[in-house]
Motif scaffolding. Structure first.
Motif, mmCIF file in Angstrom:
data_model
loop_
_atom_site.group_PDB
_atom_site.id
_atom_site.type_symbol
_atom_site.label_atom_id
_atom_site.label_comp_id
_atom_site.label_asym_id
_atom_site.label_seq_id
_atom_site.Cartn_x
_atom_site.Cartn_y
_atom_site.Cartn_z
ATOM 1 N N LYS A 113 1.101 -0.806 -0.304
ATOM 2 C CA LYS A 113 -0.153 0.346 0.257
ATOM 3 C C LYS A 113 0.976 1.422 -0.029
ATOM 4 C CE LYS A 113 -4.059 -1.620 -0.055
ATOM 5 N NZ LYS A 113 -3.485 -3.482 -0.145
ATOM 6 N N LEU A 114 1.971 1.518 1.030
ATOM 7 C CA LEU A 114 3.190 2.166 1.141
ATOM 8 C C LEU A 114 3.047 2.982 -0.178
ATOM 9 C CD1 LEU A 114 4.814 4.662 2.469
ATOM 10 C CD2 LEU A 114 6.526 2.282 2.237
ATOM 11 N N ALA A 115 3.939 1.602 -1.305
ATOM 12 C CA ALA A 115 4.532 1.494 -3.418
ATOM 13 C C ALA A 115 3.220 1.940 -3.274
ATOM 14 C CB ALA A 115 4.652 0.460 -2.866
ATOM 15 N N LEU A 116 2.451 1.730 -3.612
ATOM 16 C CA LEU A 116 0.835 2.286 -3.891
ATOM 17 C C LEU A 116 0.815 3.482 -4.129
ATOM 18 C CD1 LEU A 116 -0.908 -1.168 -3.883
ATOM 19 C CD2 LEU A 116 -0.163 -0.380 -6.414
ATOM 20 N N PHE A 117 0.307 3.627 -3.409
ATOM 21 C CA PHE A 117 -0.203 5.541 -2.881
ATOM 22 C C PHE A 117 0.225 5.897 -3.106
ATOM 23 C CE2 PHE A 117 -3.558 3.409 -0.412
ATOM 24 C CZ PHE A 117 -4.489 3.634 -0.343
ATOM 25 N N GLU A 118 1.517 6.369 -2.320
ATOM 26 C CA GLU A 118 2.907 6.995 -2.755
ATOM 27 C C GLU A 118 3.230 6.997 -4.529
ATOM 28 O OE1 GLU A 118 7.077 7.028 0.191
ATOM 29 O OE2 GLU A 118 7.088 6.221 -0.876
ATOM 30 N N ASN A 119 3.203 6.528 -5.182
ATOM 31 C CA ASN A 119 3.144 6.077 -6.584
ATOM 32 C C ASN A 119 1.793 7.435 -6.824
ATOM 33 O OD1 ASN A 119 4.504 5.725 -9.510
ATOM 34 N ND2 ASN A 119 2.534 4.694 -9.405
ATOM 35 N N ALA A 120 0.741 6.800 -6.727
ATOM 36 C CA ALA A 120 -0.306 6.945 -7.502
ATOM 37 C C ALA A 120 -0.737 8.976 -7.199
ATOM 38 C CB ALA A 120 -1.191 7.156 -6.094
ATOM 39 N N PHE A 121 -0.371 9.314 -5.438
ATOM 40 C CA PHE A 121 0.012 11.233 -5.356
ATOM 41 C C PHE A 121 0.985 11.479 -5.731
ATOM 42 C CE2 PHE A 121 -2.486 9.148 -1.524
ATOM 43 C CZ PHE A 121 -3.879 10.267 -1.512
#
Length: 191
Positions: A113-121
């Motif tokens: 989730k950290l990787a996905l959210f960081e990339n999305a934002f």
């Protein structure tokens, strides 16, 4: 918003854009009927290849599927994806997430989730959505623990692959909320 397929990585996991070469490595983590209880279609056993083909086909439209690799073991442990990507509204959903039994309740989900959210934002998202089945209390608990805001439930929204009608619970994280959510994920991973 510019979300393209690329490797996402942190100290705990590497998310590789799903390719045909991942088919066999992902088969074993997917082969657990419990994973699929609340899903709209199954991806275990005899259903796996149909599910895998559907995920690959969706990547040509509005989805980016990732194979989750647990770095400590250098092993494929699951799948997650961006779906319902709506660049003009700076909105994306994270879903189709599952992990092998031995990766659940470990660092894997918060790290993914950290990787996905960081990339999305970082790619311009203003809103990241998550949803789960109304009876999937484990997923709802994980989303709440992560700091996502519960938005409500759509009653009898979809059919599961088992023929049941499923309520769907929606959660989200908005860009201004991300720093606090990020700090919570990092605390879980390093604390």
């Amino acid at each position: 918003m510019d979300l393209g397929p690329r490797i996402l990585e942190n100290d705990w996991v590497r998310l590789e854009p799903m390719q045909e070469a991942h088919r066999e490595a992902l088969r074993k983590p997917a082969d657990d009927p419990d994973i699929w209880t609340h899903m709209t279609f199954a991806g275990f056993g005899p259903h796996y290849d149909t599910w895998f083909d559907a995920m690959m086909d969706a990547q040509t439209r509005d989805q980016i599927s990732y194979v989750a690799v647990r770095k400590s073991a250098q092993q494929v442990v699951g799948h997650t994806s961006y779906l319902a990507i709506v660049p003009e509204q700076q909105r994306v959903e994270i879903g189709w997430t599952f992990y092998a039994a031995d990766a659940r309740r470990t660092e894997v989900n918060p790290a993914c989730k950290l990787a996905l959210f960081e990339n999305a934002f970082a790619s311009g998202a203003e809103r990241v959505e998550l949803k789960t089945g109304g009876k999937n209390l484990r997923s709802q608990g994980a989303m709440t623990k992560m700091g996502a805001q519960r938005e409500g439930m759509l009653r009898s929204q979809v059919n599961t692959w088992r023929g049941e009608r499923r309520d769907t619970v929606y959660f989200s994280v908005l860009k201004p909320e991300w720093p606090a959510v990020r700090a919570g994920l990092l605390k879980r991973l390093t604390g």
